[in-house]
Write a protein that holds these residues in place. Sequence first.
Motif, PDB file in Angstrom:
ATOM      1  N   TRP A  52      24.840  29.291  53.593  1.00 51.33           N
ATOM      2  CA  TRP A  52      24.648  27.954  53.619  1.00 51.33           C
ATOM      3  C   TRP A  52      22.977  27.571  53.890  1.00 51.33           C
ATOM      4  N   SER A  53      22.324  28.412  54.487  1.00 56.29           N
ATOM      5  CA  SER A  53      20.996  28.063  54.968  1.00 56.29           C
ATOM      6  C   SER A  53      20.091  27.866  53.639  1.00 56.29           C
ATOM      7  N   ASP A  54      20.254  28.701  52.769  1.00 53.43           N
ATOM      8  CA  ASP A  54      19.260  28.573  51.637  1.00 53.43           C
ATOM      9  C   ASP A  54      19.856  28.321  50.365  1.00 53.43           C
ATOM     10  N   GLY A  55      21.234  28.435  50.304  1.00 56.32           N
ATOM     11  CA  GLY A  55      21.969  28.286  48.781  1.00 56.32           C
ATOM     12  C   GLY A  55      21.929  29.481  48.180  1.00 56.32           C
ATOM     13  N   SER A  56      21.612  30.709  48.671  1.00 63.60           N
ATOM     14  CA  SER A  56      21.613  31.802  47.770  1.00 63.60           C
ATOM     15  C   SER A  56      23.193  32.184  47.481  1.00 63.60           C
ATOM     16  N   THR A  57      23.448  32.555  46.289  1.00 60.73           N
ATOM     17  CA  THR A  57      24.917  32.909  45.918  1.00 60.73           C
ATOM     18  C   THR A  57      25.040  34.096  45.173  1.00 60.73           C
ATOM     19  N   THR A  58      26.276  34.548  45.308  1.00 57.06           N
ATOM     20  CA  THR A  58      26.648  35.847  44.640  1.00 57.06           C
ATOM     21  C   THR A  58      27.849  35.601  44.142  1.00 57.06           C
ATOM     22  N   TYR A  59      28.252  36.502  42.784  1.00 52.95           N
ATOM     23  CA  TYR A  59      29.583  36.126  41.996  1.00 52.95           C
ATOM     24  C   TYR A  59      30.323  37.398  41.724  1.00 52.95           C
ATOM     25  N   ALA A  60      31.458  37.378  41.830  1.00 53.85           N
ATOM     26  CA  ALA A  60      32.252  38.569  41.101  1.00 53.85           C
ATOM     27  C   ALA A  60      31.858  38.620  39.622  1.00 53.85           C
ATOM     28  N   ASP A  61      31.981  39.854  39.148  1.00 54.63           N
ATOM     29  CA  ASP A  61      31.556  39.954  37.613  1.00 54.63           C
ATOM     30  C   ASP A  61      32.678  39.039  36.788  1.00 54.63           C
ATOM     31  N   SER A  62      33.898  39.040  37.341  1.00 54.74           N
ATOM     32  CA  SER A  62      35.004  38.390  36.428  1.00 54.74           C
ATOM     33  C   SER A  62      34.634  36.914  36.563  1.00 54.74           C
ATOM     34  N   VAL A  63      34.107  36.367  37.080  1.00 53.78           N
ATOM     35  CA  VAL A  63      33.786  34.979  37.016  1.00 53.78           C
ATOM     36  C   VAL A  63      32.270  34.400  36.797  1.00 53.78           C
ATOM     37  N   LYS A  64      31.359  35.489  36.945  1.00 51.09           N
ATOM     38  CA  LYS A  64      30.002  35.326  36.539  1.00 51.09           C
ATOM     39  C   LYS A  64      29.651  34.699  35.262  1.00 51.09           C
ATOM     40  N   GLY A  65      29.085  33.442  35.354  1.00 54.28           N
ATOM     41  CA  GLY A  65      28.618  32.750  34.130  1.00 54.28           C
ATOM     42  C   GLY A  65      29.598  31.626  33.963  1.00 54.28           C
ATOM     43  N   ARG A  66      30.806  31.679  34.488  1.00 59.22           N
ATOM     44  CA  ARG A  66      31.878  30.539  34.199  1.00 59.22           C
ATOM     45  C   ARG A  66      32.203  29.800  35.685  1.00 59.22           C
ATOM     46  N   PHE A  67      31.677  30.218  36.635  1.00 58.62           N
ATOM     47  CA  PHE A  67      32.151  29.660  37.929  1.00 58.62           C
ATOM     48  C   PHE A  67      30.827  29.346  38.461  1.00 58.62           C
ATOM     49  N   THR A  68      30.529  28.342  39.450  1.00 59.94           N
ATOM     50  CA  THR A  68      29.416  28.132  39.872  1.00 59.94           C
ATOM     51  C   THR A  68      29.755  27.531  41.442  1.00 59.94           C
ATOM     52  N   ILE A  69      29.302  28.113  42.731  1.00 60.50           N
ATOM     53  CA  ILE A  69      29.547  27.845  43.735  1.00 60.50           C
ATOM     54  C   ILE A  69      28.302  27.124  44.446  1.00 60.50           C
ATOM     55  N   SER A  70      28.494  25.880  45.100  1.00 58.00           N
ATOM     56  CA  SER A  70      27.547  24.973  45.572  1.00 58.00           C
ATOM     57  C   SER A  70      27.978  24.437  46.756  1.00 58.00           C
ATOM     58  N   ARG A  71      26.905  23.941  47.686  1.00 55.78           N
ATOM     59  CA  ARG A  71      27.342  23.184  49.075  1.00 55.78           C
ATOM     60  C   ARG A  71      26.639  21.936  49.200  1.00 55.78           C
ATOM     61  N   ASP A  72      27.105  20.918  49.784  1.00 56.92           N
ATOM     62  CA  ASP A  72      26.573  19.660  50.052  1.00 56.92           C
ATOM     63  C   ASP A  72      26.487  19.385  51.648  1.00 56.92           C
ATOM     64  N   ASN A  73      25.220  19.603  52.123  1.00 58.77           N
ATOM     65  CA  ASN A  73      25.119  19.563  53.466  1.00 58.77           C
ATOM     66  C   ASN A  73      25.745  18.165  54.090  1.00 58.77           C
ATOM     67  N   ALA A  74      25.413  17.157  53.402  1.00 59.16           N
ATOM     68  CA  ALA A  74      25.595  16.064  53.960  1.00 59.16           C
ATOM     69  C   ALA A  74      27.265  15.781  54.228  1.00 59.16           C
ATOM     70  N   LYS A  75      27.955  16.337  53.345  1.00 54.33           N
ATOM     71  CA  LYS A  75      29.406  16.227  53.401  1.00 54.33           C
ATOM     72  C   LYS A  75      30.075  17.442  54.086  1.00 54.33           C
ATOM     73  N   ASN A  76      29.357  18.506  54.424  1.00 57.60           N
ATOM     74  CA  ASN A  76      29.832  19.642  54.946  1.00 57.60           C
ATOM     75  C   ASN A  76      30.996  20.107  54.069  1.00 57.60           C
ATOM     76  N   THR A  77      30.785  20.369  52.942  1.00 57.09           N
ATOM     77  CA  THR A  77      31.657  20.709  51.935  1.00 57.09           C
ATOM     78  C   THR A  77      30.956  21.682  50.855  1.00 57.09           C
ATOM     79  N   VAL A  78      31.786  22.688  50.542  1.00 60.59           N
ATOM     80  CA  VAL A  78      31.439  23.486  49.498  1.00 60.59           C
ATOM     81  C   VAL A  78      32.440  23.536  48.264  1.00 60.59           C
ATOM     82  N   TYR A  79      31.838  23.901  47.248  1.00 60.64           N
ATOM     83  CA  TYR A  79      32.446  23.468  45.869  1.00 60.64           C
ATOM     84  C   TYR A  79      32.375  24.907  44.939  1.00 60.64           C
ATOM     85  N   LEU A  80      33.553  24.935  44.268  1.00 61.96           N
ATOM     86  CA  LEU A  80      33.621  25.651  43.290  1.00 61.96           C
ATOM     87  C   LEU A  80      33.968  25.218  41.889  1.00 61.96           C
ATOM     88  N   GLN A  81      32.601  25.128  41.092  1.00 61.68           N
ATOM     89  CA  GLN A  81      33.024  24.420  39.676  1.00 61.68           C
ATOM     90  C   GLN A  81      33.606  25.591  38.885  1.00 61.68           C
TER      91      GLN A  81
END
Length: 123
Positions: A52-81
């Motif tokens: 959460w602090s800096d937005g650094s991410t990591t992915y499983a190989d099976s989803v890398k390149g297709r899924f994107t994780i992100s967060r919205d500080n104002a909404k206290n919400t994490v997304y998985l596109q």
Amino acid sequence: VQLQASGGGLVQAGGSLRLSCAASGRSGSDYVMGWFRQAPGKEREFAAAIRWSDGSTTYADSVKGRFTISRDNAKNTVYLQMNSLKPEDTAVYYCAARRGVMIYTTKWEYDTWGQGTLVTVSS
């Protein structure tokens, strides 16, 4: 912290979905948020995580390149596109959280879980 996951549904192969995980009661930025998934008859497996602090991410190989994780500080919400979905992505998706500075990738390292949201990808 309490987690509420949403956004699952039925989609055709090649389609997209965006999952949301609303985190209430979170104080401070020293949290790591993860998405895991569990297909019928299989173990719960890691998909993606974000610090959460800096937005650094990591992915499983099976989803890398297709899924994107992100967060919205104002909404206290994490997304998985999720793009280019495949039938093998069909699973219940869970968001998880824990305090810490590492980016954790195993289910045993998380101590707070949301209720899960079902994603079904038809061929």
